[in-house]
Write a protein that holds these residues in place. Sequence first.
Motif: not given
Length: 230
Positions: A95-112
């Motif tokens: 559904n989406d991807y995130i690249t390491k290293p990432f900022h936790i806020e970005e991950l939380l936004a993507r999860i939401r």
Amino acid sequence: MKILIVEDEAEIVRFLTLELQHEGYFVSSCMDGRTGLEKALSGDFDLLLLDVMLPELNGMEVLRRLRKESAVPVILVTARDAVMEKVNGLDMGANDYITKPFHIEELLARIRMVLRTTETASSASPEGNLSVGDLVLTTSSRQVTRAGEMIELTKTQYDLLEYLLRNRDIVLTRDQILSHVWGYAYAGNSNVVDVYVRYVRNRIHDSDESRIIETVRGIGYVLRDKTRKE
Ligand code: CA
């Protein structure tokens, strides 16, 4: 909401677990792909954070097997610059991807965003209408009206507007918009997003005073529902 973390780096698992629990999610984790797949198929989770480089079964293989039986939302965690991983991952139904290293806020936004998108999709009204204020999209026929007046949009303009609307109140980066509306082939050419947002604003008469598609400087765009009370 229950999140499954499949990640073999203990430090990252510990950090993510704490952060996600802090946000109110129930978190479970495992450190190899085989166990991850088994747990994911249990149906107990609302979302998976799936690392690509994993022992036993890699993340891509987990995703491929998972998608034969389950539509549970998956956010892939990829290595920096692993373009093919992202491309294949989206092809395989991430559904989406995130690249390491990432900022936790970005991950939380993507999860939401992923949770919200999948929720909206499953709770859409039978007629498939999406609306904000007097702007209404009939998704079955891809018709758009504002204040009852029909608005003509091209396919891409419509896709862009629908994507913004489905993610109302969530700031979307130009890259997210590009990969969802145009596909990853356009990656890196985010000017096209600005151009199309301008077209769409003109078409839907999105004027300055009551603008619903807002520009978030340096990041992207957000569609705000100013009429809705929460
Ligand atoms: Ca790993």
